[in-house]
Design a protein around this motif. Structure first.
Motif, PDB file in Angstrom:
ATOM      1  N   ARG A  33       1.995   9.623  -2.033  1.00 43.93           N
ATOM      2  CA  ARG A  33       0.543   9.422  -1.935  1.00 43.93           C
ATOM      3  C   ARG A  33      -0.169  10.596  -1.271  1.00 43.93           C
ATOM      4  NH1 ARG A  33      -1.290   4.167  -3.283  1.00 43.93           N
ATOM      5  NH2 ARG A  33       0.456   2.774  -3.469  1.00 43.93           N
ATOM      6  N   PRO A  34      -1.435  10.816  -1.633  1.00 50.95           N
ATOM      7  CA  PRO A  34      -2.201  11.921  -1.055  1.00 50.95           C
ATOM      8  C   PRO A  34      -2.591  11.730   0.395  1.00 50.95           C
ATOM      9  CG  PRO A  34      -3.553  10.648  -2.543  1.00 50.95           C
ATOM     10  CD  PRO A  34      -2.161  10.116  -2.661  1.00 50.95           C
ATOM     11  N   GLY A  89       3.709  10.214   5.549  1.00 48.39           N
ATOM     12  CA  GLY A  89       2.792   9.578   4.612  1.00 48.39           C
ATOM     13  C   GLY A  89       3.418   8.335   4.030  1.00 48.39           C
ATOM     14  N   THR A  90       3.003   7.988   2.809  1.00 54.56           N
ATOM     15  CA  THR A  90       3.546   6.811   2.142  1.00 54.56           C
ATOM     16  C   THR A  90       3.967   7.152   0.717  1.00 54.56           C
ATOM     17  OG1 THR A  90       1.336   6.122   1.455  1.00 54.56           O
ATOM     18  CG2 THR A  90       2.181   5.156   3.473  1.00 54.56           C
ATOM     19  N   LEU A  91       5.019   6.502   0.284  1.00 54.44           N
ATOM     20  CA  LEU A  91       5.500   6.625  -1.092  1.00 54.44           C
ATOM     21  C   LEU A  91       4.902   5.485  -1.895  1.00 54.44           C
ATOM     22  CD1 LEU A  91       9.287   7.011  -0.242  1.00 54.44           C
ATOM     23  CD2 LEU A  91       7.709   8.856  -0.805  1.00 54.44           C
ATOM     24  N   LYS A  92       4.566   5.738  -3.138  1.00 55.98           N
ATOM     25  CA  LYS A  92       4.070   4.657  -3.980  1.00 55.98           C
ATOM     26  C   LYS A  92       5.146   3.581  -4.100  1.00 55.98           C
ATOM     27  CE  LYS A  92       0.464   6.349  -6.961  1.00 55.98           C
ATOM     28  NZ  LYS A  92       0.030   6.575  -8.328  1.00 55.98           N
ATOM     29  N   SER A  93       4.710   2.356  -4.041  1.00 54.33           N
ATOM     30  CA  SER A  93       5.608   1.229  -4.216  1.00 54.33           C
ATOM     31  C   SER A  93       5.132   0.411  -5.419  1.00 54.33           C
ATOM     32  CB  SER A  93       5.626   0.369  -2.953  1.00 54.33           C
ATOM     33  OG  SER A  93       4.325  -0.109  -2.672  1.00 54.33           O
ATOM     34  N   ALA A 139       0.824  -1.215   0.000  1.00 53.60           N
ATOM     35  CA  ALA A 139       0.000   0.000   0.000  1.00 53.60           C
ATOM     36  C   ALA A 139       0.856   1.263   0.000  1.00 53.60           C
ATOM     37  CB  ALA A 139      -0.929   0.000   1.200  1.00 53.60           C
ATOM     38  N   GLY A 140       2.150   1.129   0.146  1.00 60.59           N
ATOM     39  CA  GLY A 140       3.053   2.275   0.152  1.00 60.59           C
ATOM     40  C   GLY A 140       4.132   2.122   1.199  1.00 60.59           C
TER      41      GLY A 140
END
Length: 122
Positions: A114-115, A72-76, A56-57
């Protein structure tokens, strides 16, 4: 036979790491998966791949003067090489950064960040 050995060696080298580039605001520290990324590594950050938990990131946070200003999270992405990399990388190390040719840019809006970002009040 040499071609097969070369191909296996190449898969081995690619299979055991994932890499990314970062653009981070001045005087700000970047932590990816709770590990500080040194400024010298921003152009070529390399580490072991991630597990399924990062599908999920990949978690990150930005700190300035010891305070969290963003997280937050970075796209993976799924790493196809994990299908072929023994022993069972498909189970343990299937996820990685989006790609070395992309820069995760924290200085502007970036679709690969990610947003779900949470901005902290200063």
């Amino acid at each position: 036979m040499k071609v097969i050995l070369f191909a296996l060696m190449l898969i081995g080298l690619v299979g055991c790491s994932t890499s990314a580039k970062f653009n981070v605001p001045a005087d700000t520290d970047l932590y990816v998966y709770n590990k500080k990324v040194e400024k010298a590594e921003y152009e070529n950050y390399k580490r072991r791949p991630y597990g399924w938990g990062q599908a999920a990131g990949i978690r990150y946070r930005l700190e300035k003067d010891g305070k969290v200003i963003e997280e937050g999270t970075l796209k993976s992405r799924f790493r196809p090489v994990s299908i072929f990399w023994p022993p069972a990388a498909l189970i343990y190390w299937p996820m990685g950064f989006v790609g070395h040719d992309h820069t995760y840019d924290f200085t502007k809006k970036d679709d690969f960040v990610r947003p779900s970002v949470v901005l902290k009040k200063k």
